[in-house]
Enzyme design. Sequence first.
Site, PDB file in Angstrom:
ATOM      1  N   HIS A 152      -5.519  -3.435  -2.181  1.00 52.28           N
ATOM      2  CA  HIS A 152      -5.195  -2.481  -3.240  1.00 52.28           C
ATOM      3  C   HIS A 152      -5.094  -3.156  -4.607  1.00 52.28           C
ATOM      4  CE1 HIS A 152      -4.423   0.616  -0.214  1.00 52.28           C
ATOM      5  NE2 HIS A 152      -3.954  -0.394   0.505  1.00 52.28           N
ATOM      6  N   SER A 190       0.798  -1.224   0.000  1.00 53.27           N
ATOM      7  CA  SER A 190       0.000   0.000   0.000  1.00 53.27           C
ATOM      8  C   SER A 190       0.829   1.271   0.000  1.00 53.27           C
ATOM      9  CB  SER A 190      -0.945   0.003   1.200  1.00 53.27           C
ATOM     10  OG  SER A 190      -0.206  -0.083   2.402  1.00 53.27           O
ATOM     11  N   LYS A 217     -11.783   0.357  -0.961  1.00 53.82           N
ATOM     12  CA  LYS A 217     -10.886   0.999  -1.909  1.00 53.82           C
ATOM     13  C   LYS A 217     -11.558   1.061  -3.271  1.00 53.82           C
ATOM     14  CE  LYS A 217      -7.629   0.304   1.463  1.00 53.82           C
ATOM     15  NZ  LYS A 217      -8.095  -0.562   2.531  1.00 53.82           N
TER      16      LYS A 217
END
Length: 630
Positions: free
Chosen positions: A452, A424, A482
């Site tokens: 991610h 990340s 996300k």
Amino acid sequence: MKEQEGKKLYSLKMRASRAGAHISGAERIVPCAAVPHLAAVMAERALSHSKGKPDFINIKVESAPEPLRIKALNVTTHEASTPEEGWAVARKLLAADEIDRIDEIIALFRETYGMRGAMLLDADTLERLEPDPARGVRATFMDEEGSAEHGFSAEKNHFAEALVLATKVANAPGIVGEICMSDDPGYVTGYVASRRIGYARITCLKEKGDPAGGRIFLYRGPHEKVGETIDYIQKQCVLVEDMPSRPRSAADGGRENVLDGLGRELAEIHTAGLWRTVRERPVGLKSFAGNDYLGLAEDPRVKAAACEAISKFGAGSGASRLVTGTLPPHLELERHLARFKGTEDALVFATGYMANLGTISAFVGKGDAVFSDELNHASIVDGCRLSKADVFIYRHNDMDDLAAKMSQAGPHRRRLAVSDAVFSMDGDILDLPRFLELCRANGVISMIDEAHATGVMGATGHGLCEHFGTGHPDILMGTLSKALGSEGGYVCASRTVCDYLRNRARPFIFSTAHNPGSAAAADAALAILEGHPELARAVREKARMFAAGLSALGIPAKTESAIVPVMVGDERKAMEIAARLESEGFLVPAIRYPTVAKGAARLRVSISAASCDDDIRALAAAIARIGTAL
Ligand code: WAQ
Ligand code: MG
């Protein structure tokens, strides 16, 4: 010489107001070295006052005159349960101090409400002696001795601040007494003080919620000399020694005492350039800051799905999943996640952090082993710690080191290897094929965190397995917060793994179920992603373009995902660049320890499918210009 300079004393005075009305004030006397941190703490106090946000904050820093050191008045506490009882105590104490016209003095007290300073009253004739009766006399240039070492708290410590003032004033020439009641509506403890009485706290002088407050200084002596007294109160620098620890009374339970020391630690954090504050997200900036990689958090379809689920099922799910908290949106979402990732089953957690904490601690325990990349996210690190398993940390994405650690590890009941899919803070990706191969060869459970990766990696955004064309790890964890624009965490895996988690993952079992609105929003976002497989490629393409642009301008940058780290190193410098970018209209976070290693501060640029190419180019140019100039 340098050391002497660092010890030179400064007075810091903070005053905050709104529309001209006073909100809060404070003063401290500290050595030079403590000035920057204290100024920040004072600003914070001003901005978080219960009376509301100020529109004017004045923080004045001036060199302090040579201090007089005086021992704190002796403190006593007098319990009173009503204002009447409290004022009766005040009368008795002042009477013992040979102040005769007490009732008249107390009647005058209300005339001090709203004054910024104190009334200065002749104790015998009751004449007012302050030059400006509307303002009163203000005691300044005073603090506890060594306050910088004790640390500061943004919260006002009524007791300590009042004891310092009372000690200074009681030692002023001609002052024979003081009466004080806070103008803080929540603070009902007041005091009377003098050299003879000491500092006598009275636990109730007004009703809770009453904004009235004031102060009287009582003077006895020739009026020609009152100027000396006022000068002493306003200008003599006084440091109060031997401050008692916070008093323990029914009113405060000694609470502040227990928290002493936190302030010192905060000062250290600040000095190291690591001070963090929570602030509202600024609006009107071009954001390269969040993790909403596909712009779906703002998508009208996603927002509508959340609203609809909330109106149908409620704002909260009302219970844990295993009791009555499971609602249709949870089950729908789990079905769709399993289908999207191609696993038998899926399980949703309230947050990604909990998904990692719960999964790792469920799978391994005492006597087990867990292998973890050194750059794994904090939630993985915390899951490993909570599990009590033996933790083997291998070098970042170094599969040879992982192999070595696997063969070094002794006999363990169960073994788990866990890695972020996309790291990340670095934007690079796990060598998944070798990771899976090592796990298989060594009989180790494999787990990856696709926080991610989902929606970003793979030709159609299905994640890292699609990117590499591999099979699944045993446990595929990810988040809804996300690319999926909502919030929550999930695990996609076999039925057995998911059943095991339903029975063993404590954060799953003991949290209230994921909010139905968040579940429905994530589900809607997932449907959009499935309908637009081109989004993932588009966001990666933009990120690559940004990194290439930056590199062409002399700032090396690369990425394989939507995250582009721009390495800076020094914490303060990273903060400075972020602040300058903000002033140019770009929101880019500076990332510092403990999120990354000390001295490895960076800007973390995250690109979204919604970022426009012109903005991306402009950001690269701004970073190159600012970074080179600093
Ligand atoms: N000099 C003179 N008067 C002042 C000053 C000053 N520096 N600061 C405040 N005042 C006056 C002003 O009129 C305020 O309305 C009034 O005093 C009260 O001030 O042991 O918090 O700062 O727990 O609200 C007592 C603590 C707390 C008792 C008193 O006063 C305890 C307090 P505040
Ligand atoms: Mg006050």
